[in-house]
Design an enzyme around this catalytic site. Sequence first.
Site, short mmCIF file in Angstrom:
data_model
loop_
_atom_site.label_atom_id
_atom_site.label_comp_id
_atom_site.label_asym_id
_atom_site.label_seq_id
_atom_site.Cartn_x
_atom_site.Cartn_y
_atom_site.Cartn_z
N GLU A 1 0.80 -1.23 0.00
CA GLU A 1 0.00 0.00 0.00
C GLU A 1 0.83 1.28 0.00
O GLU A 1 0.78 2.10 0.94
CB GLU A 1 -0.93 0.00 1.21
CG GLU A 1 -1.94 -1.12 1.18
CD GLU A 1 -3.04 -0.94 2.21
OE1 GLU A 1 -3.02 0.01 2.99
OE2 GLU A 1 -3.94 -1.79 2.24
N GLU B 1 -5.45 -8.66 0.71
CA GLU B 1 -6.12 -8.35 1.98
C GLU B 1 -7.61 -8.15 1.77
O GLU B 1 -8.01 -7.48 0.82
CB GLU B 1 -5.58 -7.08 2.64
CG GLU B 1 -4.21 -7.22 3.23
CD GLU B 1 -3.79 -5.96 3.97
OE1 GLU B 1 -4.67 -5.18 4.41
OE2 GLU B 1 -2.57 -5.74 4.06
C1 GCO Z 1 -3.76 -1.87 5.52
C2 GCO Z 1 -2.66 -2.69 6.00
C3 GCO Z 1 -3.03 -3.65 7.11
C4 GCO Z 1 -4.19 -3.20 7.99
C5 GCO Z 1 -5.52 -3.72 7.45
C6 GCO Z 1 -6.68 -3.17 8.28
O1 GCO Z 1 -4.33 -2.23 4.51
O2 GCO Z 1 -4.00 -0.84 6.15
O3 GCO Z 1 -2.13 -3.46 4.94
O4 GCO Z 1 -1.82 -3.69 7.82
O5 GCO Z 1 -4.03 -3.71 9.28
O6 GCO Z 1 -5.72 -3.31 6.15
O7 GCO Z 1 -6.61 -1.79 8.27
#
Ligand code: GCO
Length: 462
Positions: free
Chosen positions: A167, A369
Amino acid sequence: MKHINFPKDFIWGTASSSYQTEGAYNRDGKGASIWDTFCQKSGVIADSSDGTLACCYYDNYEEDIRFMADAGIRAYRFSVSWPRIFPNGDDPAVNPLGLAFYDRVIDCCIRYGIQPHITLFHWDLPQSLSDRGGWLSAHTIEAFVRYAAVICEHFSDRVTYFSTINEPQIITKMGYYDGLHAPGYRLSMLETLDILHALAKAHALAVPAMRRAAKKPVKIGFSSTGNLCYPCSENEADICAARTMTFANTKENILFCHHIFCDAVINGLAPDFEALAPEITADLKSDDTLNFVTQHLKNVWNDCSELNPPLDFLGLNIYNGRKAGADGFTKRYAGFPKTALKWPVTPEVMNWGTRFLYERYHLPIFITENGLSCNDHIFLDGKVHDAERIDFLTRYLLQLSESIKEGTPVMGYFHWSFTDNFEWHSGYDERFGLVYIDYPTQKRIPKDSYYWYRNLIADSAE
Ligand code: GCO
């Protein structure tokens, strides 16, 4: 259980990250990361917590990996902590104890039949590099490329899938513009864009270095996140509008480079800034002129767009999106379903977002994710009942199966996250795991959703 159809070879996985789970913040030669430092500032973390212990994963990794195997999980996405490998980010020698920890984790995954997927950078920048200019310094980019090559060389005998950065959009926006994440900077719009530019360069220079260093051919990508829209109806005008609004040249999309970041680092394209100018004007500082800012944007994006080494997959972190159509965005009705973090529940985004992104970037996709936070707790029967997570995952996965049916090459899904963990500036209240962690005792308790996910995986294999 509602039957959800996925291809037989679909990869069912789960995910975590180093700072959010490992603890052992100063063990075995590890250097400080910007998150170790940031958490010590008063008031920046909702529950005043930090990752010094987290899920004690550094010591408990085998128990967690065994739980994964018991659920039939076939792949595990985790990140390597850069300051475990190079305590200052650019030390002359690698920290052997840091490498040895990830050797143990990877060998354990393989022993349990789980495919390890490595993310090189999931936000825990070595503090020493940050003190010496961080991502605004070309030296950090060079140090990242060296670190990436070392990791790829060392683990590529057992690991095939590597992601460079998790990200870059959120790193930029929350770490350097909003200041809600480490290192907590509130830079100007232009400096923020320079951070994103640095991350694009770090990614682009690391990819060829990794391929040269690898002991065998590897698959490289990165995890993107950002604004996604889904159509309010299936008529062509609404679909077209939702697609256009997903990639529109808005300030939000350009400056924090939501998925449009992929235009530069995958397609080698720079956006059209003329359309952006009115929004930029509103943000100009007194000494900036619109021409200066627009020219700077063009320089940065054109440079990024020359940095687009071929990738093997696109990782997508998808949580929610906005309904849109020919008449613009659809306002969410009062009481619209939300997660504990107050994120809207919008499963349709898993269908349309993956289709729009594949149409534009033509790369096989991993959902790296997806999940939701709940304020889970241990019930009187000693179990953790999380019907909300089961409902959420059913809805999102049904939509994902629709996209695959339409021909989108989604290769796998990594549930975020395997155990509850440190949710950045929200601390430990937000629980994303399939497995509950009772932090005072570090006891692991599989939630109802863990067993649901196990049954889903077993059904999919039939
Ligand atoms: C993000 C990160 C994760 C977060 C998850 C929940 O996408 O912010 O990759 O580390 O913990 O997405 O916010």
